[in-house]
Design an enzyme around this catalytic site. Sequence first.
Site, PDB file in Angstrom:
ATOM      1  CE  LYS A 202      29.808  23.422   7.032  1.00 44.04           C
ATOM      2  NZ  LYS A 202      29.863  22.995   8.433  1.00 44.04           N
ATOM      3  NE  ARG A 212      33.050  29.381  10.239  1.00 43.61           N
ATOM      4  CZ  ARG A 212      33.673  29.378   9.065  1.00 43.61           C
ATOM      5  NH1 ARG A 212      34.523  30.351   8.749  1.00 43.61           N
ATOM      6  NH2 ARG A 212      33.443  28.400   8.212  1.00 43.61           N
ATOM      7  CE  LYS A 232      35.540  25.913  10.434  1.00 41.27           C
ATOM      8  NZ  LYS A 232      34.277  25.493  11.099  1.00 41.27           N
ATOM      9  CD  GLU A 248      32.023  15.780  -0.711  1.00 43.77           C
ATOM     10  OE1 GLU A 248      31.574  14.871   0.021  1.00 43.77           O
ATOM     11  OE2 GLU A 248      33.161  16.248  -0.565  1.00 43.77           O
ATOM     12  CE  LYS A 263      26.227  25.218   7.155  1.00 43.37           C
ATOM     13  NZ  LYS A 263      26.940  24.630   8.232  1.00 43.37           N
ATOM     14  CB  SER A 289      24.573  32.386  10.801  1.00 42.62           C
ATOM     15  OG  SER A 289      25.825  32.155  10.176  1.00 42.62           O
ATOM     16  CE1 TYR A 328      20.711  29.604  13.522  1.00 48.82           C
ATOM     17  CE2 TYR A 328      21.067  30.097  11.195  1.00 48.82           C
ATOM     18  CZ  TYR A 328      21.477  29.492  12.370  1.00 48.82           C
ATOM     19  OH  TYR A 328      22.648  28.770  12.389  1.00 48.82           O
TER      20      TYR A 328
END
Length: 339
Positions: A202, A212, A232, A248, A263, A289, A328
């Site tokens: 990510k 957000r 972040k 990871e 992502k 998003s 989405y």
Amino acid sequence: MPHHPGRYPTTRLRRTRQHDWLRRMVAETALAPADLIWPLFVHEHEASHPVASMPGVERLSIDGIVKAAAEAATLGIPAIALFPVLDARHKTDDGRLALDADNLLCRAVRAVRKETGDAVGIICDVALDPYTTHGHDGLLRDGRILNDETVDVLRRQAVVLAEAGCHVVAPSDMMDGRVGAIRAALDAAGRHDVCILSYAAKYASAFYGPFRDALGSHAALATAAALGVADKKTYQMDPANTDEALREVALDLAEGADMVMVKPAGTALDVIWRVKQAFGVPTLAYQVSGEYAMIQAAAVNGWLDGRKAAVESVLVMKRAGADCILTYFAPEIARTLRP
Ligand code: PBG
């Protein structure tokens, strides 16, 4: 490298592009509703509320989520991913509501399970950002995100979600060691059946902006950033790296992840490819998003055909190696694919 490069004029590659049936016959990649996961926002209110930066996406009531889950089943979409949107007054510094078995998300999960049983998979994020005033995925102290203390909360959050009835927990927090801790906690609670989908690679991405907005954590994160508090970037990956993504993924698999995710998807097609090639495990991708917002913004302006752009953008994620894509656009694409 193609095995038979051929030579013009005996070889004419346009020959197999002439008709729709012929193009379909030689297509290497096909998109199906089973390749899609539908992310949904649930909020505490009865009326649905649009997300301004995501035209076509709304925060839904629990009833609205139950209806959406039924629609997913009808459309052949295998799973939904649920994200809670809390009113600001319910957020705290430590995000303690995440551990409340009667919180909004748990109630939504129970309502969906009651209505659709196991017909549609329910995936829940494991992370604290919907619950914290500062909008971070972990516990914040002295401007830093604490790793091990956060993992201790996350493993408990995962068990709470499992007990509410979610089928898949999806740690999206990027703390080190959380997958192993969550697996151990689930097993100790007798929940060997619950899957872990880890947000393994990510990236710290500008493309999460509209999400957000939807959660109401954007302003808080901006304030924190202005104060020089944690970013972040101290837990999500640098978009410059791909070797690190493989590390990871390797760690998360060793710790017990059943499925891994890359992502955002559209800016990491190379990473999806490498992960799938290297590990051959269920590899998911999240069209986030901001990727959705870009296409919708252009579509709303009449600058491109939104539906075609949506299908193409998701098809190439599958071509890159993704087994399933969180998007989405899921219901819209699934409807388009119906015979
Ligand atoms: C939070 C989380 C984020 C997304 C999914 N889970 C945002 C973030 O990390 O800030 C992003 C999804 C999207 O942008 O659609 N743990």
